[in-house]
Design an enzyme around this catalytic site. Structure first.
Site, PDB file in Angstrom:
ATOM      1  N   TYR A 124     -14.945   4.434   8.949  1.00 42.50           N
ATOM      2  CA  TYR A 124     -13.487   4.517   9.045  1.00 42.50           C
ATOM      3  C   TYR A 124     -13.085   5.068  10.411  1.00 42.50           C
ATOM      4  CZ  TYR A 124      -8.717   6.101   7.929  1.00 42.50           C
ATOM      5  OH  TYR A 124      -7.359   6.316   7.927  1.00 42.50           O
ATOM      6  N   ILE A 163      -4.896 -10.491   6.827  1.00 38.91           N
ATOM      7  CA  ILE A 163      -5.169 -10.141   8.214  1.00 38.91           C
ATOM      8  C   ILE A 163      -6.392 -10.862   8.762  1.00 38.91           C
ATOM      9  CG2 ILE A 163      -6.649  -8.144   7.781  1.00 38.91           C
ATOM     10  CD1 ILE A 163      -5.071  -6.695  10.012  1.00 38.91           C
ATOM     11  N   GLY A 175       0.815  -1.208   0.000  1.00 41.66           N
ATOM     12  CA  GLY A 175       0.000   0.000   0.000  1.00 41.66           C
ATOM     13  C   GLY A 175       0.849   1.258   0.000  1.00 41.66           C
ATOM     14  N   GLN A 176       0.171   2.407   0.061  1.00 38.66           N
ATOM     15  CA  GLN A 176       0.850   3.695  -0.018  1.00 38.66           C
ATOM     16  C   GLN A 176       1.879   3.864   1.091  1.00 38.66           C
ATOM     17  OE1 GLN A 176      -1.511   7.217   0.812  1.00 38.66           O
ATOM     18  NE2 GLN A 176      -0.373   8.420  -0.685  1.00 38.66           N
TER      19      GLN A 176
END
Length: 317
Positions: A142, A54, A11-12
Site C-alpha cells: 500500500y 480504472i 467507497g468510504q
C-alpha cells in the site's frame, strides 16, 4: 471544476465527496463505480452514474468525452490490510490504474486528484511531526504504491503539464460508510461499539499513536486543493495534512466523557500493529497551510461529540 468524474464513488471517501460536490448546482458530478459496487439511494438518484473501471482506459476516456469532464478524482485503491493480502491486485488498481487515468488526462486535458496516505512513510521516517520532504521507504505494498503514485503524478505534471494534485491522508473517521480494511479502521469501529453498548476489542496496542482526521475535514481538503490557485504551490504530489493524533486509550477516554459505561479491551492484531508501528505518530502539515491555506476544523473532542450523535441517530433508524 465544473464537470467532475469520481472514480470509486461508492467507497468510504467517494460517497461523501460525490454528495458534497453535487451540493453545488454548478457542478455535474459523475459517480464512477465498478459492477458489484453500484451506487444506491441518494447517491444514485442525485446525479449521473457510470461504470468506471480504472483498469479500462477506453472506458474512462469515453466517460470524460461524454460528460466533458475537466476534473477526475481518482479514489480507486485497496486499503492497507486488504492490499497486504492481495499485493498484485493492489498494484494493478493503485499504480497501473493511475497510469491509465494520467494518460487519459494528458490526452483530454483534465486535472487529476489521487490521494496519498500516511502509509507512504516507513520506519525510517521521523516519527513525530514527520516533515513534508523526508526519507520514506514504506514496508507495505500500500505504501509503496502510494509513493509510486506521487512520483508518477509529479512526472506527468512536469513532463506533460497535467494538473495533478494530492494530499497525504491520515486515518479517516466517518459515520456514513463502514470501514474498508484499513489499519486505522479501529478508530471508526470503536464508536460503533460504544453507541451499541458493546465492549470494544481494540486491535491496536495501547500507546500506539497515529494521525487521524474526521471525514468532513478530509472532504473539504480534497475540494480546496483542487480549487486552489497553483501559483502558490511549491509542492503538488503530495501534501501532508493533519488534524489530530491519538492512541487507543486517548480516543477511549474521549468517548467515555459521553458514554461513561463504555468498556474496551485489547486484542492486538499482529499485522495491523506492525503496519501502525511503521507509520508516523504525527505529520507536519505546515506546507499545506502555507501553500494553499489548509486548516482543519475538528479536534478529537468535537469529532467524538458529532460521531456519537450521528451514530445514535443512524443506528436508531
Amino acid at each position: 471544476m465544473k464537470n467532475i468524474l469520481i472514480i470509486g464513488s461508492t467507497g468510504q471517501i467517494g460517497s461523501e465527496l460525490t454528495m458534497k460536490l453535487r451540493s453545488n448546482p454548478q457542478n455535474t458530478v459523475v459517480a464512477g463505480y465498478i459492477p458489484g459496487a453500484e451506487p444506491k439511494g441518494e447517491l444514485l438518484e442525485s446525479g449521473p452514474a457510470e461504470i468506471a473501471d480504472i483498469t479500462n482506459a477506453v472506458q474512462i476516456a469515453s466517460i470524460i468525452d461524454r460528460y466533458k469532464v475537466d476534473t477526475v478524482y481518482n479514489l480507486a485503491a485497496l486499503l492497507s490490510v486488504v492490499a497486504e493480502a492481495k499485493p498484485l491486485l493492489a498494484w494493478k488498481i493503485g499504480v497501473d490504474g493511475l497510469i491509465n487515468v494520467l494518460e487519459v488526462a494528458r490526452e483530454k486535458h483534465c486535472a487529476v486528484f489521487t490521494p496519498s496516505s500516511i502509509g507512504s512513510f516507513g520506519p525510517d521516517s521521523p516519527k513525530d511531526k514527520t516533515p513534508q520532504d523526508t526519507v520514506r521507504n514504506p514496508l507495505t505494498i500500500y505504501g509503496i504504491s502510494k509513493v509510486t503514485d506521487e512520483m508518477l503524478s509529479n512526472y506527468y505534471h512536469h513532463k506533460y503539464g497535467v494538473d495533478t494534485r494530492s494530499v497525504r491522508f491520515p486515518g479517516l473517521i466517518s459515520y456514513m460508510t463502514p470501514p474498508g480494511g484499513g489499519t486505522t479502521d479501529y478508530a471508526v469501529d470503536i464508536y460503533y461499539s460504544a453507541v451499541r453498548g458493546e465492549t470494544f476489542e481494540c486491535p491496536i496496542a495501547q500507546g500506539t499513536y497515529m494521525d487521524m482526521m474526521y471525514m468532513p475535514d478530509a472532504i473539504r481538503a480534497m475540494i480546496e486543493i483542487m480549487e486552489a490557485d497553483p501559483a502558490g504551490f511549491v509542492h503538488r504530489n503530495s501534501f501532508n495534512i493533519a488534524s489530530m493524533s491519538f492512541s487507543p486509550e486517548i480516543i477511549y477516554d474521549s468517548i467515555r466523557k459521553y458514554i461513561p459505561d463504555f468498556k474496551m479491551v485489547y486484542k492486538v492484531d499482529p499485522l495491523k500493529q506492525s503496519i501502525a508501528e511503521s507509520w508516523p505518530n504525527s505529520l507536519d502539515d505546515s506546507c499545506a497551510r502555507a501553500e494553499w491555506g489548509w486548516k482543519p476544523e475538528y479536534d478529537l473532542d468535537a469529532m467524538t461529540r458529532d460521531m456519537i450523535q450521528r451514530l445514535q441517530e443512524k443506528l436508531a433508524s
